[in-house]
Scaffold this motif. Structure first.
Motif, PDB file in Angstrom:
ATOM      1  N   PRO A 117      -8.865  56.534  50.748  1.00  0.00           N
ATOM      2  CA  PRO A 117      -8.012  57.737  50.785  1.00  0.00           C
ATOM      3  C   PRO A 117      -7.480  58.036  52.199  1.00  0.00           C
ATOM      4  O   PRO A 117      -7.006  59.137  52.443  1.00  0.00           O
ATOM      5  N   ASN A 118      -7.564  57.096  53.127  1.00  0.00           N
ATOM      6  CA  ASN A 118      -7.199  57.385  54.510  1.00  0.00           C
ATOM      7  C   ASN A 118      -6.085  56.473  55.022  1.00  0.00           C
ATOM      8  O   ASN A 118      -5.723  55.481  54.390  1.00  0.00           O
ATOM      9  N   PHE A 119      -5.606  56.831  56.211  1.00  0.00           N
ATOM     10  CA  PHE A 119      -4.570  56.046  56.883  1.00  0.00           C
ATOM     11  C   PHE A 119      -5.185  55.337  58.081  1.00  0.00           C
ATOM     12  O   PHE A 119      -6.098  55.862  58.717  1.00  0.00           O
ATOM     13  N   LYS A 120      -4.653  54.152  58.387  1.00  0.00           N
ATOM     14  CA  LYS A 120      -5.123  53.378  59.527  1.00  0.00           C
ATOM     15  C   LYS A 120      -3.960  53.167  60.485  1.00  0.00           C
ATOM     16  O   LYS A 120      -2.833  52.948  60.060  1.00  0.00           O
ATOM     17  N   VAL A 121      -4.255  53.197  61.784  1.00  0.00           N
ATOM     18  CA  VAL A 121      -3.252  52.874  62.789  1.00  0.00           C
ATOM     19  C   VAL A 121      -3.665  51.543  63.405  1.00  0.00           C
ATOM     20  O   VAL A 121      -4.757  51.415  63.968  1.00  0.00           O
ATOM     21  N   TRP A 122      -2.760  50.567  63.276  1.00  0.00           N
ATOM     22  CA  TRP A 122      -3.016  49.227  63.795  1.00  0.00           C
ATOM     23  C   TRP A 122      -2.082  48.950  64.957  1.00  0.00           C
ATOM     24  O   TRP A 122      -0.922  49.348  64.951  1.00  0.00           O
ATOM     25  N   LEU A 123      -2.595  48.227  65.921  1.00  0.00           N
ATOM     26  CA  LEU A 123      -1.819  47.916  67.116  1.00  0.00           C
ATOM     27  C   LEU A 123      -1.797  46.405  67.328  1.00  0.00           C
ATOM     28  O   LEU A 123      -2.824  45.738  67.218  1.00  0.00           O
ATOM     29  N   GLY A 124      -0.604  45.872  67.658  1.00  0.00           N
ATOM     30  CA  GLY A 124      -0.475  44.481  68.062  1.00  0.00           C
ATOM     31  C   GLY A 124      -0.575  43.484  66.932  1.00  0.00           C
ATOM     32  O   GLY A 124      -0.798  43.811  65.772  1.00  0.00           O
ATOM     33  N   ASN A 125      -0.398  42.228  67.354  1.00  0.00           N
ATOM     34  CA  ASN A 125      -0.482  41.092  66.457  1.00  0.00           C
ATOM     35  C   ASN A 125      -0.804  39.891  67.339  1.00  0.00           C
ATOM     36  O   ASN A 125       0.075  39.333  67.971  1.00  0.00           O
ATOM     37  N   TYR A 126      -2.069  39.503  67.408  1.00  0.00           N
ATOM     38  CA  TYR A 126      -2.528  38.516  68.381  1.00  0.00           C
ATOM     39  C   TYR A 126      -2.915  37.221  67.683  1.00  0.00           C
ATOM     40  O   TYR A 126      -3.628  37.238  66.684  1.00  0.00           O
ATOM     41  N   ARG A 127      -2.475  36.121  68.258  1.00  0.00           N
ATOM     42  CA  ARG A 127      -2.760  34.807  67.662  1.00  0.00           C
ATOM     43  C   ARG A 127      -4.216  34.403  67.836  1.00  0.00           C
ATOM     44  O   ARG A 127      -4.793  33.792  66.964  1.00  0.00           O
ATOM     45  N   THR A 128      -4.794  34.723  68.971  1.00  0.00           N
ATOM     46  CA  THR A 128      -6.176  34.310  69.229  1.00  0.00           C
ATOM     47  C   THR A 128      -7.051  35.523  69.500  1.00  0.00           C
ATOM     48  O   THR A 128      -6.565  36.590  69.869  1.00  0.00           O
ATOM     49  N   ARG A 129      -8.318  35.314  69.357  1.00  0.00           N
ATOM     50  CA  ARG A 129      -9.280  36.384  69.630  1.00  0.00           C
ATOM     51  C   ARG A 129      -9.269  36.733  71.123  1.00  0.00           C
ATOM     52  O   ARG A 129      -9.450  37.886  71.503  1.00  0.00           O
ATOM     53  N   LEU A 130      -9.033  35.736  71.965  1.00  0.00           N
ATOM     54  CA  LEU A 130      -8.982  35.966  73.404  1.00  0.00           C
ATOM     55  C   LEU A 130      -7.836  36.901  73.776  1.00  0.00           C
ATOM     56  O   LEU A 130      -8.014  37.825  74.591  1.00  0.00           O
ATOM     57  N   ASP A 131      -6.662  36.704  73.177  1.00  0.00           N
ATOM     58  CA  ASP A 131      -5.529  37.611  73.421  1.00  0.00           C
ATOM     59  C   ASP A 131      -5.870  39.029  72.975  1.00  0.00           C
ATOM     60  O   ASP A 131      -5.544  40.007  73.655  1.00  0.00           O
ATOM     61  N   ALA A 132      -6.521  39.140  71.830  1.00  0.00           N
ATOM     62  CA  ALA A 132      -6.893  40.465  71.321  1.00  0.00           C
ATOM     63  C   ALA A 132      -7.924  41.130  72.237  1.00  0.00           C
ATOM     64  O   ALA A 132      -7.854  42.342  72.482  1.00  0.00           O
ATOM     65  N   ASP A 133      -8.872  40.346  72.764  1.00  0.00           N
ATOM     66  CA  ASP A 133      -9.872  40.912  73.685  1.00  0.00           C
ATOM     67  C   ASP A 133      -9.229  41.425  74.962  1.00  0.00           C
ATOM     68  O   ASP A 133      -9.605  42.486  75.477  1.00  0.00           O
ATOM     69  N   ARG A 134      -8.262  40.704  75.478  1.00  0.00           N
ATOM     70  CA  ARG A 134      -7.557  41.145  76.689  1.00  0.00           C
ATOM     71  C   ARG A 134      -6.826  42.460  76.449  1.00  0.00           C
ATOM     72  O   ARG A 134      -6.837  43.356  77.284  1.00  0.00           O
ATOM     73  N   ALA A 135      -6.172  42.553  75.298  1.00  0.00           N
ATOM     74  CA  ALA A 135      -5.452  43.780  74.964  1.00  0.00           C
ATOM     75  C   ALA A 135      -6.429  44.931  74.737  1.00  0.00           C
ATOM     76  O   ALA A 135      -6.165  46.078  75.134  1.00  0.00           O
ATOM     77  N   LEU A 136      -7.568  44.645  74.134  1.00  0.00           N
ATOM     78  CA  LEU A 136      -8.549  45.693  73.846  1.00  0.00           C
ATOM     79  C   LEU A 136      -9.078  46.322  75.136  1.00  0.00           C
ATOM     80  O   LEU A 136      -9.363  47.519  75.162  1.00  0.00           O
ATOM     81  N   LYS A 137      -9.192  45.528  76.194  1.00  0.00           N
ATOM     82  CA  LYS A 137      -9.645  46.084  77.470  1.00  0.00           C
ATOM     83  C   LYS A 137      -8.693  47.172  77.952  1.00  0.00           C
ATOM     84  O   LYS A 137      -9.125  48.214  78.461  1.00  0.00           O
ATOM     85  N   GLU A 138      -7.379  46.951  77.776  1.00  0.00           N
ATOM     86  CA  GLU A 138      -6.393  47.963  78.168  1.00  0.00           C
ATOM     87  C   GLU A 138      -6.422  49.162  77.218  1.00  0.00           C
ATOM     88  O   GLU A 138      -6.319  50.311  77.651  1.00  0.00           O
ATOM     89  N   VAL A 139      -6.565  48.883  75.947  1.00  0.00           N
ATOM     90  CA  VAL A 139      -6.512  49.943  74.934  1.00  0.00           C
ATOM     91  C   VAL A 139      -7.723  50.864  75.027  1.00  0.00           C
ATOM     92  O   VAL A 139      -7.623  52.080  74.791  1.00  0.00           O
ATOM     93  N   HIS A 140      -8.887  50.313  75.415  1.00  0.00           N
ATOM     94  CA  HIS A 140     -10.111  51.131  75.480  1.00  0.00           C
ATOM     95  C   HIS A 140      -9.997  52.293  76.464  1.00  0.00           C
ATOM     96  O   HIS A 140     -10.715  53.287  76.323  1.00  0.00           O
ATOM     97  N   GLU A 141      -9.115  52.221  77.441  1.00  0.00           N
ATOM     98  CA  GLU A 141      -8.950  53.325  78.381  1.00  0.00           C
ATOM     99  C   GLU A 141      -8.412  54.566  77.683  1.00  0.00           C
ATOM    100  O   GLU A 141      -8.801  55.681  77.990  1.00  0.00           O
ATOM    101  N   LYS A 142      -7.483  54.383  76.731  1.00  0.00           N
ATOM    102  CA  LYS A 142      -6.897  55.513  75.995  1.00  0.00           C
ATOM    103  C   LYS A 142      -7.593  55.781  74.669  1.00  0.00           C
ATOM    104  O   LYS A 142      -7.685  56.923  74.234  1.00  0.00           O
ATOM    105  N   PHE A 143      -8.044  54.695  74.009  1.00  0.00           N
ATOM    106  CA  PHE A 143      -8.666  54.831  72.693  1.00  0.00           C
ATOM    107  C   PHE A 143     -10.030  54.134  72.720  1.00  0.00           C
ATOM    108  O   PHE A 143     -10.142  52.954  72.373  1.00  0.00           O
ATOM    109  N   PRO A 144     -11.072  54.845  73.109  1.00  0.00           N
ATOM    110  CA  PRO A 144     -12.385  54.214  73.263  1.00  0.00           C
ATOM    111  C   PRO A 144     -13.019  53.722  71.952  1.00  0.00           C
ATOM    112  O   PRO A 144     -13.904  52.879  71.965  1.00  0.00           O
TER     113      PRO A 144
END
Length: 152
Positions: A117-144
């Motif tokens: 019954p809920n909505f999800k907010v998704w960010l990005g589209n990463y080919r590898t887990r490493l790319d996603a981990d790099r982006a997550l480091k930046e995102v954690h500053e605003k969205f822990p």
């Protein structure tokens, strides 16, 4: 003994005949039949094969399909990609977080998906887990509370 003499005489006679025939054959070797310039040979002319030409008849719809596939890969319609989930909850808060993510991270696309019954907010589209981990480091500053997942 007499048999031996007959056999040896036959052997000598056959040897003599073969020798005579070989001499006759050598005499005939000077005849014009075996000369290289005689008329018994047919001249051969060699023409090289022409270059091969390949014609490809391509259906114009192939380019359309390739462009569509490239667009789908960019948008992440294939399931072998990673995404970052920023929020899971009601629509008003999801819209607010999506606007914030678009302002903070314009290099990545953000979207809202509805799952009962809920909505999800998704960010990005990463080919590898490493790319996603790099982006997550930046995102954690605003969205822990953000985390990486692979949509199914």
């Amino acid at each position: 003994m007499r048999m031996l003499n007959i056999k040896s005489n036959i052997f000598l006679l056959s040897f003599y005949l073969l020798g005579t025939l070989s001499l006759i054959a050598q005499d005939n070797s000077n005849s014009p039949i075996n000369e290289p310039n005689s008329n018994n040979f047919v001249p051969i002319t060699y023409n090289p094969q022409p270059e091969a030409i390949v014609t490809i008849n391509e259906d114009p719809r192939i380019k359309i399909l390739l462009n569509l596939k490239a667009k789908m890969e960019k948008e992440g319609d294939f399931s072998d990609r990673y995404k970052i989930q920023l929020y899971y909850g009601n629509l008003n808060k999801a819209n607010e977080i999506m606007e914030t993510s678009k302002q903070e991270f314009p290099q990545w696309d953000s979207s809202i998906k509805w799952e009962t019954p809920n909505f999800k907010v998704w960010l990005g589209n990463y080919r590898t887990r490493l790319d996603a981990d790099r982006a997550l480091k930046e995102v954690h500053e605003k969205f822990p509370n953000a985390f990486i997942f692979k949509p199914e």
